[in-house]
Design a protein around this motif. Structure first.
Motif, PDB file in Angstrom:
ATOM      1  N   LYS A 185       0.822  -1.209   0.000  1.00 20.45           N
ATOM      2  CA  LYS A 185       0.000   0.000   0.000  1.00 20.45           C
ATOM      3  C   LYS A 185       0.856   1.259   0.000  1.00 20.45           C
ATOM      4  N   LEU A 186       1.880   1.304   0.850  1.00 19.91           N
ATOM      5  CA  LEU A 186       2.706   2.502   0.933  1.00 19.91           C
ATOM      6  C   LEU A 186       3.478   2.730  -0.355  1.00 19.91           C
ATOM      7  N   ALA A 187       4.004   1.655  -0.943  1.00 18.52           N
ATOM      8  CA  ALA A 187       4.738   1.796  -2.201  1.00 18.52           C
ATOM      9  C   ALA A 187       3.821   2.272  -3.327  1.00 18.52           C
ATOM     10  N   SER A 188       2.602   1.714  -3.379  1.00 17.95           N
ATOM     11  CA  SER A 188       1.670   2.098  -4.442  1.00 17.95           C
ATOM     12  C   SER A 188       1.249   3.553  -4.306  1.00 17.95           C
ATOM     13  N   LEU A 189       0.996   3.997  -3.074  1.00 17.47           N
ATOM     14  CA  LEU A 189       0.597   5.382  -2.865  1.00 17.47           C
ATOM     15  C   LEU A 189       1.699   6.345  -3.303  1.00 17.47           C
ATOM     16  N   SER A 190       2.940   5.992  -3.033  1.00 19.61           N
ATOM     17  CA  SER A 190       4.042   6.859  -3.445  1.00 19.61           C
ATOM     18  C   SER A 190       4.139   6.938  -4.956  1.00 19.61           C
ATOM     19  N   GLY A 191       3.826   5.847  -5.652  1.00 18.12           N
ATOM     20  CA  GLY A 191       3.894   5.850  -7.109  1.00 18.12           C
ATOM     21  C   GLY A 191       2.792   6.657  -7.758  1.00 18.12           C
TER      22      GLY A 191
END
Length: 274
Positions: free
Chosen positions: A185-191
């Motif tokens: 989730k955190l990686a996707s939000l940053s992208g």
């Protein structure tokens, strides 16, 4: 103009999904490896340097001249050098390598002790990547205005380097929390800060820009990318993988990106670019 915005949004969503793909590489691996993180960071740094110097800055120098091209490029460097003062520095987590290699019973206790620092590093990395994805979104939008070839080149470079960026965010979060969902989730939000950058810049810039200003802005984006790479990505690559291995990964990334730009250039019809 609306069609150009839609094209830029589609290309930027590819970059966002690539960040999620990097996170998947982490959560599908049962044993997170921080040395691999360093190698991927070095590879991503090579991609960034190649697109910055061999494409964006190179095109600006050829289009608007050596002096003005350099002024635009270093304006981007100075701009991000100012912005980065407000971005917290990620803490090095190279100690986690020693934690993973510890074979005696004290390894688990040491891991618990350092998990908070590792988690903090992952969160700060996510914040930094989200912030720098805004100029990446701007680059995709401006590149799409310049021509489909430029937009595709930028989108490919950004998508490729967003994969190890997703790893860079997800790996420390997964290492610290043991939660695959939180890491993803955190990686996707940053992208997905990247398509948001496209939306913002699309309504801040006029529908038609002077070609010289457009080339200069692309050169400035190259300066932003170069500064980001040298200031944030390379130090982390050195911390995680060691200087010698990280440097090898950087040049491998540069060669990979240069080859991909070349094959894109010879494969796309000339009429799709301005």
């Amino acid at each position: 103009m609306d069609s150009q915005i839609l094209v830029a949004l589609a290309l930027s969503f590819v970059g966002g999904l690539s960040t999620s793909a990097g996170a998947l590489l982490v959560i599908l691996n049962p044993t997170p490896n921080l040395k691999m993180l360093g190698l991927l960071q070095g590879f991503a740094a090579g991609l960034m340097l190649s697109i910055s110097f061999f494409d964006l800055a190179h095109n600006a120098l050829n289009s608007i001249g050596f002096l003005r091209g350099n002024l635009w490029f270093f304006a981007g460097v100075l701009f991000f050098a100012f912005i980065v003062n407000f971005i917290p520095e990620p803490t090095a987590t190279a100690e986690a390598n020693n934690i993973q290699k510890d074979d005696d019973g004290s390894g688990k206790d040491m891991m618990k002790k350092h998990r908070r620092d590792v988690l903090f590093s992952g969160i700060i990395t996510a914040v930094g990547i989200s912030l720098h994805n805004f100029p990446e979104g701007m680059a995709v939008f401006l590149g799409s205005l310049k021509g489909l070839r430029v937009g595709l080149n930028l989108a490919l470079a950004i998508a490729l380097h967003n994969i190890p960026e997703g790893v860079a965010v997800a790996l420390p979060v997964y290492f610290a929390t043991q939660s695959k969902w939180k890491a993803f989730k955190l990686a996707s939000l940053s992208g997905f800060a990247e398509p948001l950058g496209v939306v913002i810049v699309a309504y801040l810039f006029p529908s038609s820009l002077d070609p010289e200003i457009l080339d200069g802005l692309l050169g400035s984006v190259g300066g932003v990318m170069a500064f980001l790479t040298l200031h944030e990505m390379l130090p982390l690559a050195f911390d995680y993988a060691g200087q010698k291995q990280a440097v090898k990964a950087v040049f491998f990334g540069m060669a990979f990106m240069s080859a991909s730009l070349y094959f894109l250039e010879i494969s796309l019809p000339k009429e799709v670019s301005l």
